[in-house]
Design a protein around this motif. Structure first.
Motif, PDB file in Angstrom:
ATOM      1  N   LYS A 116       0.836  -1.193   0.000  1.00 41.54           N
ATOM      2  CA  LYS A 116       0.000   0.000   0.000  1.00 41.54           C
ATOM      3  C   LYS A 116       0.876   1.250   0.000  1.00 41.54           C
ATOM      4  CE  LYS A 116      -3.746   0.170   2.588  1.00 41.54           C
ATOM      5  NZ  LYS A 116      -4.662   0.343   3.754  1.00 41.54           N
ATOM      6  N   VAL A 117       0.526   2.181  -0.874  1.00 38.86           N
ATOM      7  CA  VAL A 117       1.130   3.509  -0.871  1.00 38.86           C
ATOM      8  C   VAL A 117       0.005   4.477  -0.521  1.00 38.86           C
ATOM      9  CG1 VAL A 117       2.356   5.262  -2.200  1.00 38.86           C
ATOM     10  CG2 VAL A 117       2.814   2.841  -2.610  1.00 38.86           C
ATOM     11  N   TRP A 118      -0.050   4.879   0.730  1.00 31.02           N
ATOM     12  CA  TRP A 118      -1.104   5.725   1.288  1.00 31.02           C
ATOM     13  C   TRP A 118      -2.453   5.030   1.203  1.00 31.02           C
ATOM     14  CZ3 TRP A 118       1.870   8.154   4.100  1.00 31.02           C
ATOM     15  CH2 TRP A 118       3.026   8.774   3.644  1.00 31.02           C
ATOM     16  N   ARG A 119      -3.191   5.181   0.118  1.00 38.43           N
ATOM     17  CA  ARG A 119      -4.555   4.626   0.069  1.00 38.43           C
ATOM     18  C   ARG A 119      -4.636   3.269  -0.638  1.00 38.43           C
ATOM     19  NH1 ARG A 119      -4.550   7.377   3.153  1.00 38.43           N
ATOM     20  NH2 ARG A 119      -5.313   9.489   3.471  1.00 38.43           N
ATOM     21  N   TYR A 120      -3.830   3.096  -1.675  1.00 36.87           N
ATOM     22  CA  TYR A 120      -4.020   1.945  -2.561  1.00 36.87           C
ATOM     23  C   TYR A 120      -2.739   1.140  -2.718  1.00 36.87           C
ATOM     24  CZ  TYR A 120      -8.173   4.634  -3.786  1.00 36.87           C
ATOM     25  OH  TYR A 120      -9.345   5.335  -3.727  1.00 36.87           O
ATOM     26  N   HIS A 121      -2.908  -0.115  -3.111  1.00 35.54           N
ATOM     27  CA  HIS A 121      -1.772  -0.989  -3.375  1.00 35.54           C
ATOM     28  C   HIS A 121      -1.255  -0.696  -4.784  1.00 35.54           C
ATOM     29  CE1 HIS A 121      -1.800  -3.983   0.039  1.00 35.54           C
ATOM     30  NE2 HIS A 121      -2.880  -3.258   0.276  1.00 35.54           N
ATOM     31  N   THR A 122      -0.319   0.207  -4.882  1.00 38.39           N
ATOM     32  CA  THR A 122       0.223   0.610  -6.189  1.00 38.39           C
ATOM     33  C   THR A 122       1.695   0.239  -6.349  1.00 38.39           C
ATOM     34  OG1 THR A 122       0.674   2.813  -5.287  1.00 38.39           O
ATOM     35  CG2 THR A 122      -1.407   2.516  -6.460  1.00 38.39           C
ATOM     36  N   ARG A 123       2.264  -0.446  -5.391  1.00 37.44           N
ATOM     37  CA  ARG A 123       3.675  -0.821  -5.462  1.00 37.44           C
ATOM     38  C   ARG A 123       3.783  -2.320  -5.237  1.00 37.44           C
ATOM     39  NH1 ARG A 123       7.636  -0.863  -1.487  1.00 37.44           N
ATOM     40  NH2 ARG A 123       6.264   0.156   0.011  1.00 37.44           N
ATOM     41  N   GLY A 124       4.664  -2.971  -5.999  1.00 37.20           N
ATOM     42  CA  GLY A 124       4.813  -4.410  -5.835  1.00 37.20           C
ATOM     43  C   GLY A 124       5.793  -4.978  -6.845  1.00 37.20           C
ATOM     44  N   ASP A 125       5.593  -6.234  -7.224  1.00 43.65           N
ATOM     45  CA  ASP A 125       6.411  -6.903  -8.226  1.00 43.65           C
ATOM     46  C   ASP A 125       5.601  -7.083  -9.506  1.00 43.65           C
ATOM     47  OD1 ASP A 125       8.582  -7.210  -6.488  1.00 43.65           O
ATOM     48  OD2 ASP A 125       7.798  -9.103  -5.707  1.00 43.65           O
ATOM     49  N   TYR A 126       6.286  -6.970 -10.636  1.00 40.37           N
ATOM     50  CA  TYR A 126       5.652  -7.204 -11.934  1.00 40.37           C
ATOM     51  C   TYR A 126       6.354  -8.354 -12.645  1.00 40.37           C
ATOM     52  CZ  TYR A 126       2.733  -2.993 -11.871  1.00 40.37           C
ATOM     53  OH  TYR A 126       1.793  -2.043 -11.577  1.00 40.37           O
ATOM     54  N   TRP A 127       5.537  -9.162 -13.312  1.00 38.18           N
ATOM     55  CA  TRP A 127       6.038 -10.295 -14.084  1.00 38.18           C
ATOM     56  C   TRP A 127       5.415 -10.245 -15.477  1.00 38.18           C
ATOM     57  CZ3 TRP A 127       8.957 -14.410 -11.662  1.00 38.18           C
ATOM     58  CH2 TRP A 127       9.123 -14.235 -10.276  1.00 38.18           C
ATOM     59  N   VAL A 128       6.117 -10.785 -16.448  1.00 39.84           N
ATOM     60  CA  VAL A 128       5.585 -10.893 -17.801  1.00 39.84           C
ATOM     61  C   VAL A 128       5.588 -12.358 -18.208  1.00 39.84           C
ATOM     62  CG1 VAL A 128       5.950 -10.366 -20.240  1.00 39.84           C
ATOM     63  CG2 VAL A 128       6.222  -8.576 -18.533  1.00 39.84           C
ATOM     64  N   LEU A 129       4.440 -12.831 -18.688  1.00 44.41           N
ATOM     65  CA  LEU A 129       4.321 -14.181 -19.221  1.00 44.41           C
ATOM     66  C   LEU A 129       4.189 -14.109 -20.736  1.00 44.41           C
ATOM     67  CD1 LEU A 129       3.868 -17.274 -18.688  1.00 44.41           C
ATOM     68  CD2 LEU A 129       1.410 -16.757 -18.823  1.00 44.41           C
ATOM     69  N   ASP A 130       5.083 -14.790 -21.433  1.00 47.30           N
ATOM     70  CA  ASP A 130       4.998 -14.911 -22.889  1.00 47.30           C
ATOM     71  C   ASP A 130       4.115 -16.118 -23.192  1.00 47.30           C
ATOM     72  OD1 ASP A 130       5.560 -15.737 -25.623  1.00 47.30           O
ATOM     73  OD2 ASP A 130       7.188 -14.258 -25.570  1.00 47.30           O
ATOM     74  N   ARG A 131       2.970 -15.895 -23.799  1.00 46.75           N
ATOM     75  CA  ARG A 131       2.007 -16.980 -23.999  1.00 46.75           C
ATOM     76  C   ARG A 131       2.478 -17.984 -25.049  1.00 46.75           C
ATOM     77  NH1 ARG A 131      -3.698 -15.147 -25.259  1.00 46.75           N
ATOM     78  NH2 ARG A 131      -4.152 -17.307 -24.674  1.00 46.75           N
ATOM     79  N   ASP A 132       3.386 -17.564 -25.915  1.00 46.48           N
ATOM     80  CA  ASP A 132       3.889 -18.487 -26.936  1.00 46.48           C
ATOM     81  C   ASP A 132       4.941 -19.422 -26.361  1.00 46.48           C
ATOM     82  OD1 ASP A 132       2.224 -17.340 -28.828  1.00 46.48           O
ATOM     83  OD2 ASP A 132       3.737 -15.892 -29.469  1.00 46.48           O
ATOM     84  N   THR A 133       5.896 -18.864 -25.640  1.00 43.88           N
ATOM     85  CA  THR A 133       7.008 -19.668 -25.114  1.00 43.88           C
ATOM     86  C   THR A 133       6.762 -20.169 -23.697  1.00 43.88           C
ATOM     87  OG1 THR A 133       8.152 -17.751 -24.172  1.00 43.88           O
ATOM     88  CG2 THR A 133       8.571 -18.263 -26.499  1.00 43.88           C
ATOM     89  N   LYS A 134       5.714 -19.636 -23.037  1.00 48.28           N
ATOM     90  CA  LYS A 134       5.392 -19.958 -21.642  1.00 48.28           C
ATOM     91  C   LYS A 134       6.452 -19.458 -20.662  1.00 48.28           C
ATOM     92  CE  LYS A 134       1.806 -22.219 -23.136  1.00 48.28           C
ATOM     93  NZ  LYS A 134       0.460 -21.618 -23.060  1.00 48.28           N
ATOM     94  N   ALA A 135       7.345 -18.602 -21.141  1.00 43.38           N
ATOM     95  CA  ALA A 135       8.384 -18.068 -20.258  1.00 43.38           C
ATOM     96  C   ALA A 135       7.781 -17.027 -19.321  1.00 43.38           C
ATOM     97  CB  ALA A 135       9.501 -17.445 -21.088  1.00 43.38           C
ATOM     98  N   LEU A 136       8.097 -17.175 -18.023  1.00 44.06           N
ATOM     99  CA  LEU A 136       7.638 -16.249 -16.995  1.00 44.06           C
ATOM    100  C   LEU A 136       8.850 -15.494 -16.466  1.00 44.06           C
ATOM    101  CD1 LEU A 136       5.278 -15.245 -15.146  1.00 44.06           C
ATOM    102  CD2 LEU A 136       5.921 -17.084 -13.562  1.00 44.06           C
TER     103      LEU A 136
END
Length: 742
Positions: A116-136
């Protein structure tokens, strides 16, 4: 004077329930969370508008599946399984807080491990999933854990930009290279996001934008060095106290210096728009790229927030041209309804220039304004603008200000408002429309109906599928045998106000009951709405104890009753509301024989806490007891952006600031008063509480107080807090405002 008029909104049948009813308990509400609505979504319409994606729990793993539903057939298909979201070397899948698709739907951006940053959960970890290769792949390797904010795909989907520790980065999804676009971010320099007051009062959080061609990023840069620092104090998590610095501009003090720049997405020097005016006495409230162009549109509010100047800036020459200037005698609201039309020749614009909040179509040079949503009513919010279909869809309620319905109006020709929501569904409605406006995720609720979420076809509003009915919650609520809210009108002479009333379950009209007012009274909200509000179980619990609960919306509250209604409060926060709340109380006492005039209480939170104090101090003969929670005692202590918007600048309205602040009327306290506050309240500072305590002591006034260490404005952090708050309030009411019939 006219008598109070009841508006029958629904019937509530008690037969068959009364003898099996159960008592409502505070533990069930605030500890066991027994009346929570079921989670649903978040929903994302697919770009072809033929289906939508959603998150569902995996049946085998403690994780989330991402699924797609076909809008017409309802056919379910698995897009991403929880198994695919298990990072390499781990056994547990990611918990998805939010997700976004790339433009071609080949990649999926996942938000997890949030903070949480003051009011909302706007900070964290981001991940990208490639749907073709299934790489996360996790983004931001080498940056601190859970420090990434507002990650966004580039237009072509091969890169992601994000903010970490007040700097902006671009990461290649092909090579993994991370390019810092800014390096000066830190404690007093903010890139790509905002300081406290911009977030809280202007709704600004995500502070950067990709250019349509993916070659540049435009962003906000804030210098907070000259903002006054307020210190929150943590006394409970270590042996020595820990100060928490908070740059926070109070009324009349210096604002942060904000500018908007442009930087190449491959890295390089930033260039800045020279927006006219003192950057410490204006707000750059909105900025975005014009589609398919190298130009941005910037909205600049002056410090009193009664003038909004719209600029168009070229990101190559950095030249600015003024497009539009919106002015008000009182204050302006900022809206997020700007859509470009007809090859960027026109844009949509929300204005109250004719006395109602409406949507207009404005030519690019600002010379031509055409009213789109015609009629004597307020557009409460825009749901969807569909240039190809030729309609704007919006929420309004011309006849009943406590309810909300979907309407549409043509955008290519003058035409009347067309109601889409059926007339047999009284209450509040919200819609998430598909891109082509053929379908919508429809959420419906009212004071006795928890949210019912379904898929509907538009414009017929035919229900295609029930997505979440919350039926078990509805049955549990009905089994309590509570009396529903009665929505009434209170005629105070010059004005007729909306109100609700809740009576005790075993109500006897021949007896006398104590009256307990719930008040807010400021422009940021409204208490009298035919909405679920978690069943308003706190007030139902108090009614169960033997109180009649009433809430009244005075003028100036956030209701769709026109510009004059909402802006009548300008310059007199705390003054107008207290006067009209008192007038409403007198009218109610003279109308209902079952109200005991010797047992009248009042309570409120935040602005409602301030209003509670103003009512008790200004009209001490009426209110026997009151509870004020997280309140402003002196309006000069609150943030400049909110208070100056509704009160004007301090130098222009010193008498209003003084007269509207309850601390200056504290000498008149007669009734029993309980004040409550959290010491970590970043919004309304604990300072406001202590200053009132000091003043009450000076006047030798006896009162009760409860302090919650390291709790913020909502006083809900840490174990058992919410239950304790309500138990404390209940104890006060029982002891100081005798419940039950006489």
């Amino acid at each position: 004077m006219k008598k109070i008029v009841f508006i029958p909104l629904y019937f509530f049948i008690l037969s068959g329930v009364v003898f099996s009813q159960t008592n409502l308990s505070l533990e069930a509400i605030y500890k066991d969370n027994a009346f929570a609505a079921a989670r649903f979504g978040p929903i994302r319409w697919m770009k072809d508008s033929k289906g939508y994606s959603s998150i569902e729990k995996n049946a085998k793993l403690d994780g989330d599946d991402l699924v797609r539903y076909d809008a017409i057939s309802g056919r379910r298909s698995l897009l991403v399984s929880a198994e695919e979201l298990i990072p390499e070397g781990q056994k547990v899948p990611l918990q998805i807080a939010d997700y976004h698709w790339s433009e071609d739907n080949r990649r999926l951006l996942l938000f997890s491990n949030t903070r949480k940053v003051w009011r909302y959960h706007t900070r964290g970890d981001y991940w990208v999933l490639d749907r073709d290769t299934k790489a996360l792949k996790q983004l931001g390797k080498g940056l601190p854990e859970a420090s990434l904010m507002f990650a966004k795909f580039s237009p072509e989907g091969s890169r992601v930009a994000y903010v970490s520790e007040n700097n902006i980065f671009v990461e290649s999804l092909v090579s993994g290279e991370i390019i810092p676009l800014t390096v000066d971010g830190g404690e007093n320099t903010i890139n790509g996001t905002f300081d406290w007051v911009y977030e809280e009062e202007l709704g600004c959080r995500d502070g950067f934008r990709w250019s349509p061609d993916g070659e540049h990023i435009a962003y906000w840069h804030s210098d907070t060095r000259e903002i006054g620092t307020f210190y929150l104090i943590n006394n409970i998590d270590s042996v020595y106290s820990q100060p928490i610095p908070l740059p926070y501009p109070k009324v009349g003090s210096t604002l942060s210096s904000v500018k908007i720049g442009v930087v190449p997405a491959k890295g390089g020097a930033s260039r800045w728009f020279a927006v006219p005016g003192d950057p410490q006495n204006n707000y750059l409230a909105r900025m975005d790229f014009i589609p398919d162009s190298d130009e941005v549109l910037i909205q600049q509010l002056n410090r009193p927030q009664n003038t909004n100047t719209v600029w168009v800036g070229d990101i190559h020459s950095m030249a600015l041209s003024k497009v539009l200037e919106e002015k008000e005698e009182t204050f302006l609201d900022i809206h997020d309804n700007l859509i470009w039309l007809e090859g960027q020749k026109y844009f949509t614009w929300t204005s109250e220039r004719d006395g109602w909040r409406h949507l207009y179509k404005v030519s690019r040079d600002g010379s031509l304004l055409t009213l789109l949503t015609q009629g004597d009513f307020d557009v409460e919010r825009i749901s969807h603008i569909d240039p190809e279909g030729g309609y704007v869809y919006y929420i309004a309620s011309p006849e009943n200000f406590t309810q909300r319905y979907l309407y549409r109006s043509p955008i290519d020709r003058p035409g009347p408002a067309e109601r889409i929501t059926p007339s047999d569904l009284p209450g509040q409605h919200a819609y998430q429309l598909s891109g082509d406006s053929r379908f919508a995720i429809h959420s419906y609720h009212n004071a006795v109906r928890p949210p019912r979420i379904s898929l509907v076809a538009l414009p017929s509003h035919k229900e295609l599928r029930l997505l979440e009915g919350n039926q078990s919650l509805k049955e549990k609520y009905d089994a309590l045998g509570l009396r529903p809210k009665e929505f009434i009108k209170v005629d105070i002479g010059e004005h007729v106000l909306d109100a609700f009333m809740i009576k005790p379950r075993s109500f006897d009209p021949t007896k006398k009951y104590p009256l307990l007012f719930y008040v807010y009274g400021e422009p940021a909200g409204s208490t009298v709405q035919d909405s679920w509000m978690n069943g308003d179980l706190w007030h139902q619990y108090l009614a169960q104890l033997g109180y009649v609960i009433v809430s009244v919306d005075n003028r100036g509250t956030k209701t769709p009753r026109g510009r004059d209604w909402r802006k009548s409060i300008y310059g007199q926060i705390g003054i107008l509301a207290a006067k009209e709340q008192h007038a409403a109380a007198q009218k109610i006492l003279s109308t209902y024989d079952f109200i005991d005039a010797s047992r009248v209480g009042i309570w409120g939170w935040s602005g409602g806490g301030q209003m509670t104090l103003n009512c008790m101090f200004r009209y001490p003969d009426l209110y026997k007891a009151g509870i004020a929670v997280s309140f402003v005692s002196d309006q000069r202590l609150y943030d400049a952006t909110y208070q100056e918007r509704y009160m004007g600048l301090l130098e222009d309205n010193p008498e209003g600031y003084r007269d509207g602040s309850p601390i200056h009327h504290a000498a008149h306290l007669q009734g029993d008063l309980l004040i409550m506050h959290g010491t970590a309240d970043d919004n309304v500072h604990y300072q406001s509480f202590e200053m009132l305590v000091d003043r009450l002591i000076r006047y030798n006034k006896q009162f009760s107080m409860m302090v919650y260490p390291m709790r913020a404005h909502g006083i809900n952090e840490r174990e058992n807090t919410s239950l304790h708050v309500r138990e404390t309030m209940k104890k006060f009411w029982v002891e100081h405002l005798e419940p039950g019939a006489r």
